[in-house]
Design a protein around this motif. Structure first.
Motif, PDB file in Angstrom:
ATOM      1  N   LEU A 289     -17.080  41.081  36.703  1.00 40.45           N
ATOM      2  CA  LEU A 289     -17.250  41.709  38.006  1.00 40.45           C
ATOM      3  C   LEU A 289     -16.803  43.160  37.924  1.00 40.45           C
ATOM      4  O   LEU A 289     -15.771  43.471  37.346  1.00 40.45           O
ATOM      5  CB  LEU A 289     -16.427  40.953  39.052  1.00 40.45           C
ATOM      6  CG  LEU A 289     -16.578  41.368  40.500  1.00 40.45           C
ATOM      7  CD1 LEU A 289     -18.018  41.158  40.971  1.00 40.45           C
ATOM      8  CD2 LEU A 289     -15.629  40.584  41.377  1.00 40.45           C
ATOM      9  N   GLN A 290     -17.611  44.058  38.493  1.00 40.04           N
ATOM     10  CA  GLN A 290     -17.282  45.492  38.516  1.00 40.04           C
ATOM     11  C   GLN A 290     -17.397  45.996  39.940  1.00 40.04           C
ATOM     12  O   GLN A 290     -18.304  45.613  40.676  1.00 40.04           O
ATOM     13  CB  GLN A 290     -18.234  46.272  37.610  1.00 40.04           C
ATOM     14  CG  GLN A 290     -18.161  45.860  36.167  1.00 40.04           C
ATOM     15  CD  GLN A 290     -19.232  46.547  35.326  1.00 40.04           C
ATOM     16  OE1 GLN A 290     -20.092  47.232  35.847  1.00 40.04           O
ATOM     17  NE2 GLN A 290     -19.168  46.340  34.028  1.00 40.04           N
ATOM     18  N   GLN A 291     -16.445  46.852  40.318  1.00 41.35           N
ATOM     19  CA  GLN A 291     -16.439  47.448  41.655  1.00 41.35           C
ATOM     20  C   GLN A 291     -16.958  48.878  41.545  1.00 41.35           C
ATOM     21  O   GLN A 291     -16.514  49.646  40.711  1.00 41.35           O
ATOM     22  CB  GLN A 291     -15.009  47.442  42.206  1.00 41.35           C
ATOM     23  CG  GLN A 291     -14.884  47.858  43.642  1.00 41.35           C
ATOM     24  CD  GLN A 291     -15.348  46.782  44.606  1.00 41.35           C
ATOM     25  OE1 GLN A 291     -15.172  45.605  44.357  1.00 41.35           O
ATOM     26  NE2 GLN A 291     -15.953  47.193  45.694  1.00 41.35           N
ATOM     27  N   HIS A 292     -17.941  49.235  42.394  1.00 40.75           N
ATOM     28  CA  HIS A 292     -18.503  50.592  42.433  1.00 40.75           C
ATOM     29  C   HIS A 292     -18.467  51.057  43.883  1.00 40.75           C
ATOM     30  O   HIS A 292     -19.427  50.855  44.627  1.00 40.75           O
ATOM     31  CB  HIS A 292     -19.947  50.614  41.930  1.00 40.75           C
ATOM     32  CG  HIS A 292     -20.123  50.066  40.552  1.00 40.75           C
ATOM     33  ND1 HIS A 292     -19.757  50.747  39.428  1.00 40.75           N
ATOM     34  CD2 HIS A 292     -20.604  48.867  40.122  1.00 40.75           C
ATOM     35  CE1 HIS A 292     -20.018  50.020  38.360  1.00 40.75           C
ATOM     36  NE2 HIS A 292     -20.530  48.872  38.760  1.00 40.75           N
ATOM     37  N   GLY A 293     -17.356  51.641  44.287  1.00 42.67           N
ATOM     38  CA  GLY A 293     -17.228  52.053  45.683  1.00 42.67           C
ATOM     39  C   GLY A 293     -17.229  50.836  46.588  1.00 42.67           C
ATOM     40  O   GLY A 293     -16.397  49.959  46.459  1.00 42.67           O
TER      41      GLY A 293
END
Length: 136
Positions: free
Chosen positions: A58-62
């Motif tokens: 999982l990656q958070q982008h804003g």
């Protein structure tokens, strides 16, 4: 009439009926007594695939989240949805699509026209799972 022995009823089953019967056997957890449903290496491959389905990065982008799933690839998680729920819905949809496609492959309509598929069948009319997995 003729040479037909009327004391023994003929059993005719369509490929779809046979597939549904096989599904019920698997659901009950009672494979045929002499013939395994698939070789052990394939069963272990399925177990590893199931484990892979449950792991993702999982990656958070804003404000948005994206994830890389080993089966589904790169996905953007819609805002407000839990990644695990989103992945599970996608996997459920994929399984339904695969099931529908395989049921079509072995339907009476397709089986009668598909010479290649029939050529993959053994003398009992079964097609090995690795052959089905190679379909594009």
């Amino acid at each position: 009439k003729g040479d037909i022995d009327s004391s023994t009823p003929a059993v005719t089953m369509t490929s779809f009926q046979a597939a549904m019967e096989a599904k019920e056997v698997v659901a009950r957890g009672k494979p045929p007594s002499t013939t395994p449903l698939w070789p052990a290496p394939i069963a272990s491959d399925l177990a590893r695939a199931k484990q892979r389905e449950q792991s993702y990065q999982l990656q958070q982008h804003g404000d948005t989240q994206s994830l890389r799933h080993p089966v589904l690839g790169e996905l953007e998680v819609p805002k407000g949805q839990q990644p695990e729920d989103f992945v599970n819905r996608k996997l459920k949809t994929l399984r339904k699509a695969i099931r529908k496609q395989v049921e079509y492959y072995f339907s009476d309509l397709n089986w009668s026209k598909d010479e290649y598929l029939r050529s993959l069948a053994d003398s009992d009319g079964f097609v090995a799972i690795p052959n089905i997995m190679d379909f594009k």
